[in-house]
Structures are given as structure tokens and as C-alpha cells.
Motif scaffolding. Structure first.
Motif: not given
Length: 128
Positions: A81-88, A92-99, A113-116
Motif C-alpha cells: 500500500s505504500q511501496g514495493q518489495t523487489i525480490v531477486y 551469489s545465489s542469495h535471495i534478496v528482498a529490497e523494500t 534490504v534483507a538478504f537470505s
């Protein structure tokens, strides 16, 4: 203000994969707050928080020079509702979520940013 989050995700992904610090930082507001554990790992901020575009530019430049094979593969674009989270998946094959949250000009004002914690192994199903 209407924001085309699919377009924003595309522009973000293209800028980072271009490895062009000016193009990347052009997506962010001058007073951006950028939060990432990698910021702390590089010794740029003990808490992992940068609070302006100059500091972000320094971080991006340092990251690009240290990670020669930097490449992001999009996994998902999650719209809130106030933005987006891009997951990529990073190089290094880490999953990253950037809100990301945007200001009134459509520039990123907050990035968190949060990393697996470990690389996610790719699975090969069938004959792919």
C-alpha cells in the motif's frame, strides 16, 4: 500520485544490472535512507544505514568495484500500500528482498534490504 510499480521494478533492475552508479543513484532521492547489512559489512555505517545520496553513491561505487560479477535476476515484484518489495537472486545465489518507498517526485526515499542467510540452491526439475 500514481506509481507504476512494474515500471519502477524494471528501471531499478536495469539500472543495477547496467553497473552504472549514476544511473542507479538517479533512482533515489537526495535525502534517501538506505538500510542494508552490506553497508555495515563494508564499514560505511555501523548500523548499516546511509542517509543521503552522496553516501549512497559511495556505497554503490564501492559495491560495483568489489563485486565484479554483480548481477540481479528478478524473482518477484511485490506491491504494497505504500511501496514495493523487489525480490531477486544475486550473483551469489542469495535471495534478496529490497523494500522501496517513494517520495512525491517518484524517487526512492527509503530502501530497506534483507538478504537470505545462505545461498539458495537451484533445483533442476526435468530436462531443463
Amino acid at each position: 500520485m500514481y506509481i507504476d510499480y512494474d515500471r519502477k521494478a524494471h528501471d531499478w533492475h536495469s539500472a543495477w544490472n547496467s553497473r552504472d552508479a549514476k544511473a542507479i543513484c538517479g533512482l533515489y532521492a537526495d535525502n534517501v535512507v538506505f538500510i542494508s547489512p552490506f553497508v555495515a559489512k563494508l564499514g560505511l555505517s555501523e548500523r548499516g544505514v546511509l542517509t543521503d545520496i552522496r553516501a549512497l553513491y559511495d556505497y554503490v561505487s564501492m559495491t560495483l568495484s568489489r563485486v565484479a560479477n554483480l548481477k540481479y535476476d528478478m524473482v518477484a515484484n511485490c506491491v504494497g500500500s505504500q511501496g514495493q518489495t523487489i525480490v531477486y537472486r544475486n550473483q551469489s545465489s542469495h535471495i534478496v528482498a529490497e523494500t522501496l518507498e517513494y517520495n512525491d517526485e517518484g524517487l526512492i526515499r527509503l530502501a530497506n534490504v534483507a538478504f537470505s542467510t545462505a545461498p539458495i540452491k537451484r533445483k533442476n526439475y526435468g530436462s531443463r
